[in-house]
Design a protein around this motif. Structure first.
Motif, PDB file in Angstrom:
ATOM      1  N   TYR A  79       0.847  -1.194   0.000  1.00  0.00           N
ATOM      2  CA  TYR A  79       0.000   0.000   0.000  1.00  0.00           C
ATOM      3  C   TYR A  79       0.882   1.243   0.000  1.00  0.00           C
ATOM      4  O   TYR A  79       1.592   1.511   0.952  1.00  0.00           O
ATOM      5  CB  TYR A  79      -0.908   0.016   1.238  1.00  0.00           C
ATOM      6  N   ALA A  80       0.857   1.979  -1.070  1.00  0.00           N
ATOM      7  CA  ALA A  80       1.702   3.169  -1.171  1.00  0.00           C
ATOM      8  C   ALA A  80       0.921   4.449  -0.906  1.00  0.00           C
ATOM      9  O   ALA A  80       1.483   5.532  -0.925  1.00  0.00           O
ATOM     10  CB  ALA A  80       2.335   3.225  -2.557  1.00  0.00           C
ATOM     11  N   GLY A  81      -0.385   4.346  -0.635  1.00  0.00           N
ATOM     12  CA  GLY A  81      -1.202   5.534  -0.469  1.00  0.00           C
ATOM     13  C   GLY A  81      -1.440   6.200  -1.812  1.00  0.00           C
ATOM     14  O   GLY A  81      -1.202   5.616  -2.868  1.00  0.00           O
ATOM     15  N   GLU A  82      -1.931   7.433  -1.766  1.00  0.00           N
ATOM     16  CA  GLU A  82      -2.177   8.153  -3.006  1.00  0.00           C
ATOM     17  C   GLU A  82      -0.853   8.523  -3.671  1.00  0.00           C
ATOM     18  O   GLU A  82       0.058   9.013  -3.011  1.00  0.00           O
ATOM     19  CB  GLU A  82      -3.002   9.417  -2.740  1.00  0.00           C
ATOM     20  N   VAL A  83      -0.775   8.282  -4.973  1.00  0.00           N
ATOM     21  CA  VAL A  83       0.455   8.566  -5.717  1.00  0.00           C
ATOM     22  C   VAL A  83       0.202   9.709  -6.694  1.00  0.00           C
ATOM     23  O   VAL A  83      -0.648   9.612  -7.581  1.00  0.00           O
ATOM     24  CB  VAL A  83       0.956   7.316  -6.467  1.00  0.00           C
ATOM     25  N   GLN A 117       5.104  11.784  -5.212  1.00  0.00           N
ATOM     26  CA  GLN A 117       5.720  10.532  -4.787  1.00  0.00           C
ATOM     27  C   GLN A 117       6.646   9.935  -5.848  1.00  0.00           C
ATOM     28  O   GLN A 117       7.599   9.241  -5.517  1.00  0.00           O
ATOM     29  CB  GLN A 117       4.642   9.502  -4.424  1.00  0.00           C
ATOM     30  N   SER A 135      -0.316   0.167  -9.200  1.00  0.00           N
ATOM     31  CA  SER A 135      -0.305   1.327  -8.310  1.00  0.00           C
ATOM     32  C   SER A 135      -1.014   2.485  -8.997  1.00  0.00           C
ATOM     33  O   SER A 135      -0.450   3.117  -9.903  1.00  0.00           O
ATOM     34  CB  SER A 135       1.135   1.716  -7.969  1.00  0.00           C
TER      35      SER A 135
END
Length: 355
Positions: free
Chosen positions: A173-177, A218, A308
């Motif tokens: 989980y990278a969060g919002e990119v 990011q 992603s």
């Protein structure tokens, strides 16, 4: 420790295991490693006896060539455990073939298939308790090779070490990119090593990515080195663009990595009757599509995250927000692909290989 011989692999098992010290529900990606590793040295022009032994640091000479001339390549793979406790690899032949293509480009010896595949499978069997079942759980596999010859003369190494290490992981989980479209920096150039998974490719990305981070983004969407008009990759991933209901992605080249996830998504999308165009996408096309509302999705594709999603991009100091979709193509493709990888759906492509 106990030592045995199995399929020409010397096996030295660890006397103890650290598995009970690991919180498998809260894993940082690629930070925890299993009890054992695989290694095989290349010396005197030939591969030596492969070994599986306890995971531990190893000593090298300060003049070891990898430190001075960067002969280092790697792969990223995953293994999955199904509900019957069987372990499966996803398209390992693709990773093996790409590994050796990288080796050739970096003037390194190719690894024989029996050393690579048998070593990988035997290592997974020994550390199989570390592979947790359930969608979202997997074992990240990192095969790599470095030049271990000594001396600071600018020549290819004469000795090499091939290794495989294993890291249990959860969903990435990278969060919002949010991304910046590159206007100056390049990931790779024609005639270079962009299509190889060489360590230096990733080191060269860190500085411009750090600059993007300082601006609140990011990642970087890389553009071609000659004109900066063609969209190529997103961060360390291949990148897809959905304009209306067509998926676009750049063709592989000397500059663009032949991603296993990328080619799998292309095949899966075509099976799902999604129109896919593999061609260069221009920055101007992306901006126009964002302005007229036809740009629906952008997403990166790679082993770690599978897919992603990117929520917006910046170009020439203007930020373009993407629409929030309830039923995104990215989410649907990701679910279908991870279901195949986790043996929750039929693998009609023949991609999964039992260990």
């Amino acid at each position: 420790m106990s030592t045995t011989q199995n399929k020409k692999i010397e096996i030295i098992k660890s006397a103890t295991s650290k598995i009970n010290e690991v919180d498998f529900e809260n894993l940082s990606f690629g930070a925890v490693f299993t009890d054992h590793l695989f290694e095989c040295d290349f010396k005197n022009g030939e591969w030596q006896t492969p070994t599986i032994k306890p995971y531990a640091p190893f000593l090298v000479d300060p003049s070891t060539r990898v430190f001075h001339y960067g002969q280092a390549i790697f792969e990223g793979m995953k293994a999955y455990k199904d509900e019957q406790d069987a372990i499966w690899l996803f398209r390992p032949d693709e990773n093996y073939n790409r590994f050796n293509k990288s080796a050739v480009r970096m003037a390194m010896p190719e690894v024989p298939e029996d050393i690579f595949m048998n070593g990988l499978k035997e290592l997974l069997k020994i550390d199989q308790a570390w592979v947790k079942k359930g969608n979202g759980n997997s074992m990240y596999i990192r095969p790599f090779m470095i030049g271990t010859g000594t001396g600071v003369i600018a020549n290819p190494s004469d000795n090499y070490k091939f290794m495989i290490i294993l890291s249990p992981v959860k969903s990435y989980y990278a969060g919002e990119v949010k991304v910046i479209v590159a206007e100056h920096y390049s990931r790779a150039a024609n005639g270079g090593i962009g299509a190889a998974k060489a360590a230096g490719n990733y080191a060269g990305q860190f500085y411009p990515t750090n600059l993007a981070n300082k601006e609140g983004f990011q990642q970087v969407i890389w553009t071609d080195d000659a004109t900066h008009t063609k969209l190529e990759e997103a961060g360390t991933m291949n990148v897809f663009f959905r304009i209306n209901d067509t998926l676009f992605t750049a063709p592989t080249s000397e500059r663009i990595l032949d991603g296993v996830t990328r080619k799998s998504l292309i095949e899966l999308a075509k099976k799902e009757k999604i129109n896919v165009e593999v061609r260069s996408v221009l920055v101007d096309e992306l901006v126009e599509a964002a302005n007229n509302g036809s740009l629906k999705e952008i997403f990166g594709a790679g082993t770690a995250a599978v897919i992603s999603p990117i929520v917006g991009f910046s170009y020439k100091d203007h930020y373009y927000e993407l629409p929030k979709l309830e039923n995104s193509m990215a989410a649907d493709l990701k679910l279908k692909l991870t279901n195949i990888q986790n043996k929750l759906a039929e693998d009609t492509f023949g991609w999964t290989v039992k260990v």
